[in-house]
Design a protein around this motif. Structure first.
Motif, short mmCIF file in Angstrom:
data_model
loop_
_atom_site.label_atom_id
_atom_site.label_comp_id
_atom_site.label_asym_id
_atom_site.label_seq_id
_atom_site.Cartn_x
_atom_site.Cartn_y
_atom_site.Cartn_z
N SER A 214 0.81 -1.18 0.14
CA SER A 214 -0.20 -0.05 -0.01
C SER A 214 0.85 1.28 0.05
N HIS B 96 -6.69 -4.32 -3.14
CA HIS B 96 -6.35 -5.08 -2.09
C HIS B 96 -7.32 -6.28 -2.13
N SER C 59 -8.48 -8.21 0.15
CA SER C 59 -9.54 -8.39 1.21
C SER C 59 -9.87 -6.73 1.65
N HIS C 60 -9.32 -5.85 1.46
CA HIS C 60 -9.72 -4.38 2.02
C HIS C 60 -9.77 -3.75 0.80
N ARG D 144 -10.53 -0.66 0.18
CA ARG D 144 -10.50 0.78 0.00
C ARG D 144 -9.03 0.88 -0.19
#
Length: 151
Positions: free
Chosen positions: A53, A86, A88-89, A91
């Protein structure tokens, strides 16, 4: 009498860093890169293929999230980095180095290894010793220390 600040480690490191940073900026101009962009490419290359990220890149590079966001945007525009959601995330966008990014990074690394612009007049044994001392300082200060295969 005041302490001789010219012998203090923080002062010495800051002066050496400033001189080396200026040289690196000069060399990076030929590649159209900033130091933050170079750092992002280098970290992504070590972390590849996992992706990271922008926040992680920011923390590992020691720059603000805003500076890293600007750096990443420039890399994305040039096709040197791509952003993907991502897994699983929802945002979070992960940054991945592209083949073009890897090629440019390796070209920069070849250029900055040539000659003695970054050795400060030290021989190879002194550079090895300095490297070991700086790595030890980074560990003791709990700073991110890249290594092959790190995530």
């Amino acid at each position: 009498m005041a302490e001789d600040f010219g012998r203090r480690v923080p002062y010495l490191l800051r002066r050496v860093n400033a001189a080396l940073s200026q040289r690196l900026d000069e060399d990076l101009r030929a590649f159209g890169l900033t130091q933050s962009q170079l750092s992002a490419l280098a970290i992504l290359d070590v972390a590849h293929p996992g992706g990271l990220s922008g926040a992680t890149l920011s923390a590992r590079s020691g720059v603000t999230p805003q500076s890293m966001s600007t750096a990443i945007s420039g890399l994305v525009e040039r096709g040197l980095v791509e952003r993907t959601p991502h897994p699983s995330h929802g945002r979070i966008l992960e940054c991945l180095i592209t083949e073009a990014g890897t090629e440019l990074l390796h070209a920069v690394q070849r250029t900055t290894r040539e000659g003695d612009r970054y050795d400060g007049g030290l021989d190879s044994a002194q550079l090895d010793q300095l490297r070991e001392l700086l790595v030890e300082m980074m560990r003791n200060l709990d700073l991110y220390l890249p290594s092959a295969g790190s995530k």
